[in-house]
Design an enzyme around this catalytic site. Structure first.
Site, PDB file in Angstrom:
ATOM      1  N   CYS B 312       7.206  69.867 -11.844  1.00 48.31           N
ATOM      2  CA  CYS B 312       5.972  70.606 -11.769  1.00 48.31           C
ATOM      3  C   CYS B 312       5.118  69.879 -10.320  1.00 48.31           C
ATOM      4  CB  CYS B 312       4.935  70.444 -12.678  1.00 48.31           C
ATOM      5  SG  CYS B 312       5.212  69.225 -13.896  1.00 48.31           S
ATOM      6  N   SER B 332      14.624  70.104 -14.168  1.00 50.39           N
ATOM      7  CA  SER B 332      14.307  71.324 -14.629  1.00 50.39           C
ATOM      8  C   SER B 332      14.064  72.724 -13.715  1.00 50.39           C
ATOM      9  CB  SER B 332      13.040  71.360 -15.435  1.00 50.39           C
ATOM     10  OG  SER B 332      12.397  72.686 -15.826  1.00 50.39           O
ATOM     11  N   GLU B 374       4.019  74.277  -0.992  1.00 49.87           N
ATOM     12  CA  GLU B 374       4.733  74.941  -2.059  1.00 49.87           C
ATOM     13  C   GLU B 374       4.562  76.564  -2.123  1.00 49.87           C
ATOM     14  OE1 GLU B 374       3.572  74.466  -6.019  1.00 49.87           O
ATOM     15  OE2 GLU B 374       5.730  74.247  -6.714  1.00 49.87           O
ATOM     16  N   GLU B 379      10.872  81.253  -1.262  1.00 57.12           N
ATOM     17  CA  GLU B 379      11.185  81.855  -2.618  1.00 57.12           C
ATOM     18  C   GLU B 379      10.170  82.023  -3.514  1.00 57.12           C
ATOM     19  OE1 GLU B 379      11.743  78.914  -1.172  1.00 57.12           O
ATOM     20  OE2 GLU B 379      11.985  77.282  -2.718  1.00 57.12           O
ATOM     21  N   CYS B 516      -1.832  63.608 -10.762  1.00 59.31           N
ATOM     22  CA  CYS B 516      -2.292  64.455 -10.208  1.00 59.31           C
ATOM     23  C   CYS B 516      -4.115  64.168  -9.811  1.00 59.31           C
ATOM     24  CB  CYS B 516      -2.492  65.897 -10.508  1.00 59.31           C
ATOM     25  SG  CYS B 516      -0.818  66.435 -10.750  1.00 59.31           S
TER      26      CYS B 516
HETATM   27  S1  SF4 Z   1      -1.116  65.905  -6.649  1.00 55.04           S
HETATM   28 FE1  SF4 Z   1       0.360  64.619  -6.338  1.00 55.04          FE
HETATM   29  S2  SF4 Z   1       1.386  64.188  -8.245  1.00 55.04           S
HETATM   30 FE2  SF4 Z   1       0.008  66.037  -8.543  1.00 55.04          FE
HETATM   31  S3  SF4 Z   1       1.468  67.662  -8.130  1.00 55.04           S
HETATM   32 FE3  SF4 Z   1       0.362  67.157  -6.160  1.00 55.04          FE
HETATM   33  S4  SF4 Z   1       1.869  65.605  -5.285  1.00 55.04           S
HETATM   34 FE4  SF4 Z   1       2.569  65.881  -7.215  1.00 55.04          FE
END
Ligand code: SF4
Ligand SMILES: Cc1cc2nc3c(=O)[nH]c(=O)nc-3n(C[C@H](O)[C@H](O)[C@H](O)COP(=O)(O)O)c2cc1C
Ligand code: SF4
Ligand code: SF4
Ligand code: SF4
Ligand code: SF4
Ligand code: FES
Lengths: 488, 591, 131
Positions: B312, B332, B374, B379, B516
């Site tokens: 994720c 995954s 992302e 895709e 995060c």
């Molecule tokens: S904030 Fe950092 S840890 Fe969270 S999804 Fe984004 S890159 Fe990954």
């Protein structure tokens, strides 16, 4: 021992032996000192001998070599390194190159002695890639020493192994600074890191590492052979032995010289150097390269050693010595060195990265006649702060050429600023072309050759140069057959 | 531990040997200004190049001034932090730095939140002598989907380089050029897009100036909101609610979930949804995938790929695509919650409200900069239309709210809209390191054992340690779980897997320190690690306050499967909620 | 070449080399030989020492004068490069500065053949470790 001003200790074999033939070195006692250390002395004895000799580092800092070895010997580790600093980045310096080209075995032998003393089995010579001849001769010397068993494993039948490899520098001045040098050898960006930790604690690949200069090493075998008490009789109270200088500039006999510490600048310049070229007047001598300062008439009788030069506002540095005469503009000299520093700063710390650039810019304005008197105070303050706050020796000394010329040639700065004149007549932007009316016959040759039409005058009457238009190309002066045109 | 006594500004202090002057002064309440120095206390993330020289102090008996951030105290040392010599030096050095810095504060993205600007204020800089003729070092601007680099504003503090190289071991940033022209960036001054950058945004999170900032999408969002033909919906990631308040002067760790919802609604979003809903969905998919692989493994299947790695965090995905492409079948295949949300919103939900895909704009509010990248991956587009149109950082949301004249502090609390706004406590903890795997464990345990958990908190999975290991008893079957935050720490676990030495069944990886909550899009922590800890606490508090704490209990998730997806890992779920990875190792790698 | 395994080995080798050298240096024996060294540091080479060396080797052979011509390091006299040192058996070495091909020719014809002095001699101006 007083017949000559010079004594060749470091240069003992330079210009005498064939550096590519180890037998000529051996015939002159090479590796005897290493043999003596390994077979007759303990590592502590060796360190004691070097300490007693009073030898201090020739790479610029003047740190006591024996003490440095002792510290490295006391830091225990599975691997230690001996590094020879052959980066020699001072503009105009070529002492280390000459030693490596003329007597490579002295350095190899000394490194092995150091390895024995501190407990290291690996030696690295960091040499600038722009020294192909020195590199070639070092490679030959290492091969020959290995062949004779004077390097390699079980030297003199003992348990002591010592191998030496070469590492090449890309010629950045700051890579001569020891932490920077080590990073460069590790394949990292060649920039210094804060000390401590010193290389003796955490050096190459994190291991205790002893870094010495080429010339420092070159003193070692003779100290071991002839004894500390022989060596420490030469020189002054706190600076023992000799120093090699690359004497350059406006002296008659430029070249490589080696004098005992304590020799005066006057002896070097006027006796060994044969005085100033073309009978001109001595003005200043610059020692210590970009880290050093300009010394004047009043310093001529100063005995040269580490501490006296610092007290006089300069530095021993690695041994560049540039003599200047009345035609040298001291503001331009300071600017020349600052230009070098700005080019060579690694950029890591702000005072050096930006401050030196600002110093350079101010000097440039002064040489162009755009300076104001307040600039002198600013130059001084910026210089002091850069010295006071920079991370490594480069920035800590880079303002020295500015400060020493401000101290010794203040009037020359003032002349540039207030009178818009360069007393030495070197600053092109401040020069003015004049026609001396009495000498001018009015031939009009000058007016015809001037590319911008700055010269006016009636035929057979004295001509006149309009300095507003003149671009200072000098064409008129070249053409005038009556010496009527001068620069002021 | 050996102690040393020293005096700082005529006050005596005793500190442990190895303490720097800067830290010792702090104990005395003396706040020596620092610029390049950065320390996330307790996390072991420290930047100490000794480069800016702002922190210099006078040490009696020392020839030059000492950088207090990187000079250790010694016995009997006498330190002065504000003599004329020090003050003059500090000012002059600051003038140097500013003389090579654009005076763009009025329009700079960092303005008001800039450590350089603050320093200029603190040191009382009023003019920069000689500025008229001072040359400036200039560089080309670099734009990427996530990060914008304006190196004219780089002060060579090297923080970004340390984060990228030491903490993330990505190695995309290093000092280039020498002297006056030096700055930090990808080797050969190439664009960051062409480097191995993962867009984790940790460089942005630590950059003291406007040299590194996020790509700003607030304009795009305002445009969409004011377009009457568009239905604009928003999703908010779990970590946002624990940090957004800081931008409005609230104490770190203040939860502002309800106020945030109100603000978003007042901003004009047609529906205010929660990424947490998609996090619950992620658990259903990823948990099922994990159980599937585990069951096969326990049944003696030697081919099955274990450990399973969470997927994720998009920076982490970028990281393994660049560095471990040979292992791209281990993670995954579940998409990140942001993308799951987008996919469901533009199918299931769009159908429900009868809006055409093209007319539905999905905005996400993320603590993250990698999510920007992302969102625009091919895709995740259908006929060129992305599942998530714009991904905003927490900081950008704060700007939007301020531009709409809203004072978050005084707003009332409102609830998320249904159906994509309902979530469980398991989804909330996605925002902290260990949270995803804890959420998965809650569900996987119950689905696997058929028993109800007596206690849903798995304390052994929590904490700030960079690499953590725990074994959970699944009714007699011990399941080994690994957790890493920071890509450098992840690399260690991956190297173990590569060497065939990994003991784990499942590993959770987050790129950012603390997960995060410490993301590259969060309000700047200005090297205060207590802020990260406060946010973590807030996240766990939110979880505790929830009625439902396990993803499979989310009634709207159950409904989603019933009405639309069938069951986890169904064909439809595969199509909408899973992805595949690419080998990106062909890019130049510099370490 | 046998390896040096003890200090005695080294002393022996050194003594052999030194006596060989002494024979070559002194006059009136079968080993006596003229020894010419060319200062071939970087600055010597840059100012043409290589040409001088090539010329000397060729000219001496053509003129049937037996001599050893070898390279050595920088002699220190940058102002007078290229520099060469000429040692005739039984005499102290003499250093000549500003040596180009013509000068080298003159040195062979005058000093080496007839012991006449040539301009450009650089007087010794230093002590060595032995005096
Ligand atoms: S904030 Fe950092 S840890 Fe969270 S999804 Fe984004 S890159 Fe990954
Ligand atoms: C900018 C800078 C450049 C230096 N360059 C050299 C060099 O070229 N050669 C050298 O031996 N030492 C150089 N040094 C000094 C080295 O850091 C180190 O002190 C020295 O090699 C130690 O050897 P010593 O003790 O034998 O002098 C330099 C130092 C600085 C700060
Ligand atoms: S003083 Fe100059 S060379 Fe030394 S670290 Fe600072 S910037 Fe680099
Ligand atoms: S980086 Fe900071 S100091 Fe520089 S322009 Fe932006 S706000 Fe101003
Ligand atoms: S976003 Fe992350 S990976 Fe990319 S340069 Fe910054 S720190 Fe490195
Ligand atoms: S880009 Fe920012 S963090 Fe990186 S060195 Fe420059 S100022 Fe520091
Ligand atoms: S904060 Fe200490 S040198 Fe930058």
């Amino acid at each position: 021992m007083t017949k000559y001003k010079q004594i060749r200790i470091v240069l003992n074999n330079c210009g005498v032996i064939d550096p590519e033939n180890i037998e000529e070195s051996i015939a002159r006692d090479s590796y005897m000192a290493l043999g003596k250390c390994i077979t007759e002395m303990t590592p502590q004895d060796v360190i004691k001998e070097i300490k007693e000799s009073g030898l201090r580092g020739r790479g610029g800092g003047g740190f006591p070599t024996g003490l440095k070895w002792e510290i490295a010997s006391k830091n225990h580790a599975d691997q230690k390194y001996v590094v020879c600093n052959a980066d020699e980045g001072d503009p105009g310096a070529f002492m280390d190159r000459s030693v490596l080209e003329g007597d490579p075995h002295a350095v190899l032998e000394a490194m092995a002695i150091c390895g024995y003393a501190i407990g290291a089995t690996k030696g690295l010579i960091y040499i600038r890639a722009e020294y192909p001849m020195a590199i070639k001769r070092l490679k030959i010397a290492i091969d020959q020493a290995l062949e004779y068993g004077l390097l390699g494993n079980n030297i003199f039948g003992s348990k002591f192994d010592f191998n030496i490899e070469l590492r090449y520098g890309a010629g950045a001045f700051v890579c001569g600074e020891e932490t920077s040098l080590i990073h460069s050898m590790e394949g990292l960006r060649g920039e210094p890191t804060i000390k401590p930790p010193f290389p003796a604690e955490k050096g190459y690949l994190g291991k205790p590492t002893n870094v010495n200069n080429v010339e420092t090493f070159a003193c070692v075998p003779i100290i071991i052979r002839k004894g500390a008490s022989w060596f420490n009789k030469i020189g002054t109270e706190k600076s023992k032995g000799t120093k090699v200088f690359a004497l350059a500039g406006k002296v008659n006999n430029v070249g490589l010289i080696e004098v005992p510490m304590g020799t005066t600048l006057r002896e070097v310049i006027f006796e060994i150097g044969g005085g100033i070229q073309n009978g001109k007047k001595f003005k200043a001598v610059q020692t210590g390269g970009p880290s050093g300062g300009c010394l004047t008439e009043k310093h001529l009788d100063t005995p040269i050693d580490f501490d006296n030069l610092i007290a006089a506002g300069s530095m021993m540095g690695s041994g560049g010595m540039i003599v200047m005469d009345e035609d040298n503009c001291m503001v331009s000299v300071a600017k020349f060195y600052l230009d070098f520093t700005v080019e060579e700063s690694c950029g890591k710390c702000s005072p050096c990265r930006i401050g030196n650039k600002r110093l350079y810019e101010l000097l440039e304005r002064i040489t162009k006649g755009q300076g104001v008197m307040d600039d002198l105070q600013r130059l001084r303050n910026m210089s002091n702060v850069i010295k006071d706050t920079s991370l490594c020796g480069l920035g800590q000394t880079s303002p020295n050429p500015v400060l020493s010329t401000l101290d010794n040639f203040y009037d020359e700065y003032v002349a540039h600023i207030k009178d818009h004149k360069c007393p030495a007549g070197q600053c092109k932007d401040l020069m003015k072309y004049f026609i001396i009316a009495e000498n001018c016959v009015g031939c009009t040759a000058c007016a015809r050759v001037c590319p911008v039409g700055a010269i006016t005058g009636e035929k057979k009457e004295p001509h006149f140069i309009n300095s507003e238009i003149c671009i200072k190309c000098g064409a008129c002066m070249e053409r005038c057959k009556f010496d009527a045109i001068i620069i002021k | 531990m050996e102690k040393v006594k020293l005096s700082i500004d005529n006050k005596l202090v005793e500190v442990e040997k190895g303490t720097t002057i800067y830290k010792a002064a702090k104990q005395l309440g003396i706040d020596i200004p620092v610029l390049c120095y950065m320390n996330l206390e307790g996390l072991g993330i420290e930047n100490k190049p000794g480069g800016c020289r702002i922190c210099v102090v006078e040490v009696e008996g020392r020839r030059n001034l000492a950088p207090s951030c990187s000079t250790d105290c010694t016995e009997g040392m006498v330190v002065h932090t504000h003599t004329m010599r020090v003050i003059n030096a500090r000012r002059t050095v600051m003038e140097f730095i500013l003389s090579d810095h654009p005076k763009d504060c009025l329009t700079c993205a960092k303005s008001g939140n800039c450590e350089l600007q603050d320093m200029a204020v603190k040191l009382g800089i009023r003019e920069i002598p000689g500025q008229e003729y001072a040359a400036m070092s200039t560089y080309k601007m670099d734009f990427s989907p996530s990060i914008i680099r304006d190196l004219d504003k780089c002060i060579m503090c090297r923080r970004c380089e340390m984060m990228c190289n030491e903490f993330q071991t990505v190695g995309a940033l290093s000092a280039f050029n020498r002297g006056f022209q030096s700055a930090v960036g990808p080797a050969f001054e190439m664009d960051i897009e062409d480097s191995t950058c993962t867009y984790c945004g940790q460089c942005v999170a630590v950059c003291p100036t406007g040299a590194l900032t996020e790509k700003d999408h607030t304009r795009d969002v305002i445009n969409a909101l004011s377009d009457p033909t568009k239905t604009v919906i928003v999703q908010t990631a779990p970590a946002v609610r624990a940090a957004l308040g800081e931008e409005f002067g609230l104490k770190p760790g203040t939860l502002v979930t309800g106020k945030m919802v109100t603000a978003l609604r007042r901003l004009g979003f047609n529906y205010v949804f929660d990424t947490d809903f998609a996090a619950d969905l992620t658990i259903m998919e990823e948990g099922t995938e994990l159980l599937g692989r585990l069951t096969k493994f326990l049944g003696g299947d030697k081919e099955v790929k274990l450990p399973i790695l969470t997927s994720c965090c998009p920076a982490w995905v970028n990281f393994f695509e660049h560095n471990f492409p040979e292992m791209k079948d281990i993670p995954s295949t579940a998409r990140s919650p942001q993308q799951m949300f987008g996919a469901i919103a533009k199918t299931y939900f769009a159908d429900k409200i009868k809006v055409k895909r093209e007319d539905l704009v999905v905005v996400s509010i993320m603590p993250c900069l990698a999510k920007k990248y992302e969102a625009q991956r091919d895709e995740f587009k259908v006929d060129g239309n992305p599942d998530v149109d714009f991904s905003l950082s927490t900081r950008e949301l704060a700007h939007l709210i301020k531009q709409a004249n809203l004072d978050l502090k005084t707003l009332p609390d409102e609830d998320f809209d249904k159906p994509l706004g309902e979530s469980t406590g398991a989804a909330v903890i996605f925002g902290v390191t260990g949270g995803v795997i804890e959420a998965a464990t809650r569900t996987a345990y119950e689905l696997h054992t058929g028993k109800k958990l007596a206690k849903v908190e798995f304390e052994q999975l929590r904490g700030m340690e960079f690499i953590r290991k725990a074994t959970i008893d699944f009714n007699g079957t011990p399941i080994n779980i690994g957790i890493a935050h920071g890509l450098g720490n992840a690399r260690k676990l991956l190297d173990e897997i590569k060497a065939g030495k990994s003991e784990f069944h499942a590993i959770e990886i987050m790129a950012c320190p603390g997960g995060c909550i410490g993301g590259g899009g969060q309000p700047l922590h200005h090297s205060d690690s207590s802020i990260l800890k406060a946010r973590t606490k807030a996240i766990y508090a939110e979880d505790e306050g929830k009625v439902l704490r396990k993803s499979h209990e989310n009634p709207y998730i159950i409904k989603l499967y019933e009405e639309f997806l069938g069951k986890p890992m169904s064909e439809k779920a595969h199509h909408l909620l899973h992805t595949h990875y690419f080998d990106k190792s062909g890019k130049i790698e510099i370490s | 070449m046998t390896k040096i395994k003890t200090i005695a080995d080294l002393v022996k080798l050194r003594d052999e080399l030194q006596s060989k050298q002494a024979l070559a240096d002194s006059a009136d024996n079968a080993e006596s030989i003229i020894q010419i060294k060319i200062g071939m540091g970087t600055s010597g080479i840059a100012s043409g020492a290589k040409d001088v060396m090539d010329f000397l080797i060729e000219a001496l052979e053509k003129r049937n004068i037996e001599a050893i011509v070898s390279q050595t390091g920088d002699m220190g006299y940058s102002y007078a490069e290229p520099t060469i040192s000429v040692k005739k058996p039984g005499k102290s070495p003499i250093i000549f500065g500003y040596v180009n091909v013509q000068k080298a020719d003159e040195i062979i014809e005058k000093y080496i053949k007839r012991d006449e002095l040539v301009e450009g001699v650089i007087p010794v101006n230093y002590h060595t470790i032995d005096n």
